[in-house]
Design a protein around this motif. Structure first.
Motif, short mmCIF file in Angstrom:
data_model
loop_
_atom_site.label_atom_id
_atom_site.label_comp_id
_atom_site.label_asym_id
_atom_site.label_seq_id
_atom_site.Cartn_x
_atom_site.Cartn_y
_atom_site.Cartn_z
N ASN A 41 0.86 -1.17 0.00
CA ASN A 41 0.00 0.00 0.00
C ASN A 41 0.90 1.23 0.00
O ASN A 41 1.52 1.57 1.01
N ILE A 42 0.99 1.93 -1.14
CA ILE A 42 1.95 3.03 -1.25
C ILE A 42 1.34 4.38 -0.85
O ILE A 42 2.08 5.37 -0.76
N THR A 43 0.03 4.42 -0.61
CA THR A 43 -0.58 5.67 -0.15
C THR A 43 -0.92 5.57 1.34
O THR A 43 -0.54 6.43 2.12
N ASN A 44 -1.63 4.57 1.73
CA ASN A 44 -1.81 4.19 3.13
C ASN A 44 -2.21 5.36 4.03
O ASN A 44 -1.55 5.68 5.01
N ARG A 45 -3.28 6.03 3.66
CA ARG A 45 -3.81 7.12 4.46
C ARG A 45 -5.30 7.22 4.19
O ARG A 45 -5.82 6.65 3.24
N ARG A 46 -6.01 7.95 5.02
CA ARG A 46 -7.43 8.15 4.81
C ARG A 46 -7.64 9.12 3.66
O ARG A 46 -6.92 10.09 3.51
N LYS A 79 11.87 3.30 -6.68
CA LYS A 79 13.15 2.84 -6.15
C LYS A 79 13.33 3.25 -4.69
O LYS A 79 13.81 2.46 -3.87
N THR A 80 12.96 4.48 -4.36
CA THR A 80 13.20 4.98 -3.01
C THR A 80 11.99 4.84 -2.09
O THR A 80 12.11 4.92 -0.87
N GLY A 81 10.79 4.64 -2.69
CA GLY A 81 9.58 4.55 -1.89
C GLY A 81 9.12 5.89 -1.33
O GLY A 81 8.31 5.94 -0.41
N VAL A 82 9.60 6.97 -1.92
CA VAL A 82 9.27 8.31 -1.43
C VAL A 82 8.17 8.93 -2.29
O VAL A 82 8.23 8.89 -3.52
N GLY A 83 7.15 9.51 -1.62
CA GLY A 83 6.09 10.21 -2.31
C GLY A 83 6.30 11.71 -2.23
O GLY A 83 6.68 12.23 -1.18
#
Length: 286
Positions: A41-46, A79-83
């Motif tokens: 889950n790359i967003t994982n927020r409400r 690659k970094t998992g940074v949004g």
């Protein structure tokens, strides 16, 4: 009074956006069976996180995220998992799409003032640099888009009925291609043609439009109980979400087959999808 009605209209649209998450997974095909694995889950927020689009050459996934009652474009680095937040405006941006020259993100901009939905492009390196492509006061409110090249594209134009339009930016030609269309517009891999979904005689068909030949052909029938969201895995295979499942259609064998989902993936409703190489982004309800 007009301003009050416009604000009420926009508020109703924003309230209608359901909470969604974007899951990133590996996708593989073996002996005709497609399998998804390693969900994250790359967003994982409400809230609303939706409309994923992979950059064709960079390790980036663009998507729409709602915060404080309006939406902006974000990117996720594979690659970094940074949004990172890409746009930050008073209006709402939807449907981020990398243009064929890979210099811009084109997107639908819903104006806070009056609810207009224009097609605009943002410079990927500097989102403060923008260019208007289509003003909805002239073309009608635009919902979605897909590019063939830097000068040709198709759009979903809201109305009664909703219509598929083909545009040439060189000739300024705007042609209505088909009425009663759905929300999935895609360039078919390795072809100079677009896929779209259309309701005909109470059936939903996945169809192909070739602008050079000005022809429409049928690919297959979309499942009647789905919301008709699809994406291309390859030039020979298309994926369709159906409630909590995903099915694949092989154009050669003309057979639909269930996609194997990972056991740890939540059993929630699936809508939009995007694929790049061995990665798939899947939108699910919260």
């Amino acid at each position: 009074m007009k301003k009050i009605l416009a604000l009420l209209f926009i508020s109703n649209i924003l309230l209608a956006q359901n909470g969604t998450e974007i899951f990133l997974m590996d996708i593989a095909e073996s002996n005709g069976t497609i399998t998804l694995s390693n969900p994250k889950n790359i967003t994982n927020r409400r809230g609303y996180d939706n409309q994923p689009f992979f950059h064709p050459t960079l390790p980036l996934l663009y998507y729409t995220a709602m915060q404080d009652g309006q939406t902006d474009i974000w990117s996720y680095n594979l690659k970094t998992g940074v949004g990172l937040q890409v746009t930050n405006t008073i209006d709402s941006e939807y449907s981020p799409t990398v243009t064929p020259d890979q210099k811009y993100l084109s997107c639908i901009v819903q104006r806070k003032l009056n609810g207009d939905q224009d097609l605009v492009k943002y410079n990927i390196k500097n989102s403060a640099e923008t260019q208007m492509i289509f003003e909805s006061q002239k073309t009608g409110k635009i919902g979605y888009q897909a590019w063939l090249n830097s000068n040709e594209l198709v759009t979903f134009v809201l109305g009664t009925p909703q219509t598929l339009h083909y545009h040439s930016l060189i000739t300024k030609k705007d042609t209505i291609v088909a009425p009663n269309i759905g929300r999935s517009l895609h360039l078919i891999p390795k072809q100079k043609a677009f896929s779209f979904v259309q309701e005909i005689d109470k059936k939903w068909l996945i169809r192909a439009f070739n602008p050079q030949k000005n022809t429409i052909s049928d690919i297959t029938e979309s499942h009647p109980e789905s919301e008709h969201y699809n994406c291309w895995l390859s030039s020979n295979s298309i994926l369709e979400s159906r409630n909590t499942d995903i099915f694949s259609y092989n154009i050669t064998t003309k057979v639909w087959k269930a996609v194997t989902l990972p056991d740890m993936l939540p059993k929630r409703k699936i809508s939009r999808m995007a694929v790049k190489g061995n990665k798939i982004a899947v939108v699910m309800e919260e």
